[in-house]
Design a protein around this motif. Structure first.
Motif, mmCIF file in Angstrom:
data_model
loop_
_atom_site.group_PDB
_atom_site.id
_atom_site.type_symbol
_atom_site.label_atom_id
_atom_site.label_comp_id
_atom_site.label_asym_id
_atom_site.label_seq_id
_atom_site.Cartn_x
_atom_site.Cartn_y
_atom_site.Cartn_z
ATOM 1 N N PHE A 27 -7.845 -3.896 -16.525
ATOM 2 C CA PHE A 27 -6.508 -3.073 -16.799
ATOM 3 C C PHE A 27 -5.893 -2.746 -15.431
ATOM 4 N N PHE A 28 -6.458 -2.643 -14.607
ATOM 5 C CA PHE A 28 -5.860 -2.367 -13.060
ATOM 6 C C PHE A 28 -5.233 -3.564 -12.662
ATOM 7 N N GLN A 29 -5.970 -4.612 -12.537
ATOM 8 C CA GLN A 29 -5.241 -5.918 -12.345
ATOM 9 C C GLN A 29 -4.150 -6.431 -13.366
ATOM 10 N N ARG A 30 -4.097 -6.032 -14.481
ATOM 11 C CA ARG A 30 -3.133 -6.085 -15.398
ATOM 12 C C ARG A 30 -1.799 -5.328 -14.942
ATOM 13 N N MET A 31 -1.974 -4.127 -14.346
ATOM 14 C CA MET A 31 -1.038 -3.050 -14.400
ATOM 15 C C MET A 31 -0.397 -3.744 -13.018
ATOM 16 N N MET A 32 -1.170 -4.006 -12.136
ATOM 17 C CA MET A 32 -0.411 -4.805 -10.799
ATOM 18 C C MET A 32 0.384 -6.020 -11.165
ATOM 19 N N ARG A 33 -0.311 -6.699 -11.948
ATOM 20 C CA ARG A 33 0.540 -7.813 -12.220
ATOM 21 C C ARG A 33 1.868 -7.623 -13.094
ATOM 22 N N ASP A 34 1.842 -6.576 -13.688
ATOM 23 C CA ASP A 34 3.157 -6.057 -14.643
ATOM 24 C C ASP A 34 4.063 -5.224 -13.594
ATOM 25 N N GLN A 52 3.474 -2.260 -12.499
ATOM 26 C CA GLN A 52 3.583 -0.970 -12.627
ATOM 27 C C GLN A 52 2.861 -0.147 -11.278
ATOM 28 N N ILE A 53 1.845 -0.911 -10.789
ATOM 29 C CA ILE A 53 1.057 -0.340 -9.635
ATOM 30 C C ILE A 53 1.296 -1.363 -8.323
ATOM 31 N N VAL A 54 1.579 -0.665 -7.268
ATOM 32 C CA VAL A 54 1.654 -1.359 -6.225
ATOM 33 C C VAL A 54 0.375 -2.391 -5.843
ATOM 34 N N LEU A 55 0.768 -3.970 -5.595
ATOM 35 C CA LEU A 55 -0.386 -4.780 -5.172
ATOM 36 C C LEU A 55 -1.196 -4.359 -4.216
ATOM 37 N N THR A 56 -2.739 -4.260 -4.657
ATOM 38 C CA THR A 56 -3.596 -3.448 -3.557
ATOM 39 C C THR A 56 -4.850 -4.446 -3.622
ATOM 40 N N GLN A 57 -5.396 -4.420 -2.536
ATOM 41 C CA GLN A 57 -6.844 -5.128 -2.400
ATOM 42 C C GLN A 57 -7.837 -4.346 -1.536
ATOM 43 N N LEU A 58 -8.854 -4.399 -1.720
ATOM 44 C CA LEU A 58 -10.071 -3.789 -1.115
ATOM 45 C C LEU A 58 -10.536 -4.671 0.022
ATOM 46 N N VAL A 59 -10.540 -4.250 1.400
ATOM 47 C CA VAL A 59 -10.611 -5.228 2.421
ATOM 48 C C VAL A 59 -11.584 -4.404 3.102
ATOM 49 N N GLU A 60 -12.615 -5.298 4.139
ATOM 50 C CA GLU A 60 -13.362 -4.677 5.185
ATOM 51 C C GLU A 60 -12.609 -3.670 5.998
ATOM 52 N N ASN A 61 -13.140 -2.542 6.363
ATOM 53 C CA ASN A 61 -12.829 -1.643 7.369
ATOM 54 C C ASN A 61 -12.892 -2.103 8.806
ATOM 55 N N THR A 62 -11.942 -2.657 9.642
ATOM 56 C CA THR A 62 -12.023 -2.972 10.742
ATOM 57 C C THR A 62 -11.352 -2.112 11.671
ATOM 58 N N PHE A 63 -10.996 -1.014 11.057
ATOM 59 C CA PHE A 63 -10.181 -0.073 12.048
ATOM 60 C C PHE A 63 -10.995 1.421 12.274
ATOM 61 N N HIS A 102 -2.369 -2.232 1.050
ATOM 62 C CA HIS A 102 -1.221 -2.296 -0.082
ATOM 63 C C HIS A 102 -0.045 -3.316 0.231
ATOM 64 N N ASP A 103 0.547 -3.642 -0.702
ATOM 65 C CA ASP A 103 1.714 -4.134 -0.343
ATOM 66 C C ASP A 103 2.811 -3.455 0.150
ATOM 67 N N THR A 104 3.679 -3.758 1.195
ATOM 68 C CA THR A 104 4.476 -2.648 1.806
ATOM 69 C C THR A 104 5.719 -2.535 0.687
ATOM 70 N N VAL A 125 -3.083 4.870 -5.400
ATOM 71 C CA VAL A 125 -4.063 4.380 -6.153
ATOM 72 C C VAL A 125 -5.071 5.347 -5.907
ATOM 73 N N MET A 126 -5.140 6.081 -5.007
ATOM 74 C CA MET A 126 -6.195 7.026 -4.718
ATOM 75 C C MET A 126 -6.035 8.080 -5.423
ATOM 76 N N SER A 127 -5.076 8.320 -6.316
ATOM 77 C CA SER A 127 -4.934 9.343 -7.265
ATOM 78 C C SER A 127 -5.977 8.933 -8.442
ATOM 79 N N ILE A 128 -6.180 8.031 -8.635
ATOM 80 C CA ILE A 128 -7.124 7.376 -9.911
ATOM 81 C C ILE A 128 -8.542 7.750 -9.388
ATOM 82 N N GLU A 129 -9.366 8.451 -10.576
ATOM 83 C CA GLU A 129 -10.485 8.771 -10.197
ATOM 84 C C GLU A 129 -11.408 8.634 -11.661
ATOM 85 N N LYS A 130 -12.501 8.492 -11.345
ATOM 86 C CA LYS A 130 -13.510 8.586 -12.431
ATOM 87 C C LYS A 130 -13.078 9.643 -13.660
#
Lengths: 61, 460
Positions: free
Chosen positions: B47-54, B56-67, B77-79, B135-140
């Protein structure tokens, strides 16, 4: 406090695993319980309308 | 490997689960270890992937923390190049943002997630439509919970929309004075008992205000033992959505709404003006960004947007609303309408005056249009000519500026009940001042010589 006791209480269950940082506010929560209850009640009546109606129609006969 | 240098977003600090930071040209969000499992599940969900494709939600991916930030992973996030805020939106922009938020909320709940909050600052206009980016507004979702963001949603979406739809009270000044919108008790003061029959007023305003005013109830610690079935919560959200969808704006009292039809220009002048602007645009590098100050219903903006990105600004929210609705209908994704009063522009506000940046810090443009505006700033609002030209120069070093002389019917109208204290408001003085900041490339007289379009380029 009377208003709280008259609210439709569903079941008792502690929901502790919610990480939200925001204070939802007492009023907001109560409104949701009331409106949620009304919405469910309304749906119940809608689904079973014919059955409820039939009680009164039978009585007329 | 040395950590890349980062800069934290000054407006992202409330949620301990994660905050926004910038590294290079990219936007990231830290993810706390506690939130990581749920965020992973969310990002991977259909559902999240679909909302990004549509969109509705900014394109987001989970990446390794190198910071040098907490957590094993970060969100990338997409800028979004231009963030815009509720005090810059028209009625239908706020309405669409509200409906998007409820749409995201509903899909989340159906998939066992929920929004932590209901703030209008989670949404912005991007590529012609509203997009949800926090995206962080979304929780279980915890079975039986109420929506923590409901009150905030009412304060920042519903009540401002009610005020505009039912009472024609603009909401932009409210947001400028308070980033948290307006509370139910204050909102209720604008409504009468007879308004009880207006859609949503009894359920979402009067009831809420009553509970807020009751000190015993509002100070009660509501224990979370009370369980609200998911179906009931979804029904309430559906009701909220229907209420908002029915709201309409009273937009027929705008002085300027028919400007495009009934202005002081002859047809030939109008065509010459458009051709002048087109020639200016042709000289710009491809995909430049242009700000159109005083855009009205956007006739000139729509000329520019054929080849460039446009920020269309006007003080009149009804003009902006018309432009927004037209752009959405025509699927124009490079035009951003903005409600902007140059006399009271969006300022640096919020915590330490750093949370939300001013319009001038956010607007990075290659050029400007300032058409039929100078007399409203310099005559109606007494701004000296040079201060106005300086502001334009601070935005961009090239543009089209329209001089409007005192002989113009509109200026005569502005001066009809005033002493003419504008001795320095002359073409000669204007030309001298402009020459300090720009090179006047070309001019075109219109409106029987009362107005002069000036094509301005950078000084060499």
């Amino acid at each position: 406090m009377k208003l709280i006791y008259s609210l439709p209480l569903f079941t008792l269950y502690m929901t502790t695993d919610v990480y939200g940082y925001l204070d939802g506010g007492t009023g907001g929560m109560i409104v949701q319980l009331i409106l949620g209850g009304l919405a469910v009640g309304g749906s119940f009546i809608k689904i079973y309308w014919n059955k409820i109606k039939s009680i009164f129609v039978k009585k007329k006969d | 490997m040395a950590s890349q240098q980062i800069k934290w977003d000054a407006g992202s600090f409330r949620d301990p689960a994660g905050s926004v930071f910038f590294a290079g040209n990219s936007v990231y969000r830290s993810v706390s270890d506690q939130s990581e499992p749920d965020i992973k599940k969310l990002i991977d969900s259909d559902f999240f992937q679909r909302m990004m494709r549509d969109g509705q939600i900014v394109l987001t991916q989970l990446v390794e923390n190198t910071f040098d930030v907490p957590g094993t992973f970060v969100l990338k996030h997409d800028t979004i190049p231009f963030m815009n805020y509720p005090y810059e939106w028209s009625f239908n922009m706020l309405k669409d943002a509200a409906l998007l938020t409820l749409g995201v909320l509903k899909k989340c709940i159906e998939n066992d997630f929920i929004l932590k909050d209901g703030t209008a600052w989670n949404v912005t206009l991007h590529k012609g439509k509203m997009i949800f980016f926090d995206v962080m507004s979304i929780e279980k979702y915890a079975q039986g919970q109420t929506w923590n963001g409901y009150q905030q949603f009412c304060n920042e979406f519903l009540y401002p929309l009610f005020l505009k739809a039912y009472k024609d009270v603009p909401f932009q000044p409210i947001f400028k004075g308070s980033l948290t919108g307006i509370d139910p008790v204050s909102t209720q003061k604008v409504f009468k008992t007879s308004d009880i029959f207006k859609c949503g007023i009894l359920k979402h305003l009067f009831l809420n205000a009553y509970l807020s005013k009751n000190k015993k109830i509002s100070s009660t610690k509501i224990n979370r033992e009370i369980k609200l079935p998911k179906l009931a919560l979804l029904s309430m959200i559906e009701n909220l959505k229907n209420t908002i969808q029915k709201l309409k704006c009273v937009s027929d009292n705008s002085v300027w709404i028919d400007y495009a039809e009934n202005n002081t220009y002859e047809k030939e002048d109008e065509n010459n003006k458009i051709n002048f602007i087109k020639a200016f645009c042709t000289g710009l590098p491809k995909q430049s960004s242009i700000v159109d100050f005083g855009c009205n219903t956007g006739n000139c903006s729509r000329v520019v947007v054929e080849n460039h990105t446009v920020f269309s600004c006007d003080i009149d929210e009804h003009c902006i609303d018309q432009l927004y609705k037209k752009s959405v209908h025509d699927k124009i994704d490079k035009l951003t309408p903005i409600v902007l009063d140059l006399m009271h522009p969006s300022a640096n506000v919020g915590w330490h005056l750093q949370e939300r940046k001013s319009i001038f810090e956010r607007l990075k443009c290659d050029g400007f249009l300032s058409l039929a505006l100078i007399h409203h700033i310099c005559i109606a609002n007494n701004v000296p000519l040079e201060l106005f030209v300086k502001i334009l120069h601070s935005v961009a070093h090239r543009g089209v500026l329209e001089w409007v002389s005192k002989e113009d019917p509109m200026v005569q109208f502005l001066l009809r009940n005033r002493h003419d204290v504008f001795d320095t408001y002359t073409w000669d003085n204007f030309e001298t001042i402009v020459g300090k900041y720009f090179k006047i490339e070309k001019t075109l007289k219109v409106n029987n010589g009362c107005r002069t379009l000036c094509w301005l380029e950078p000084l060499e």
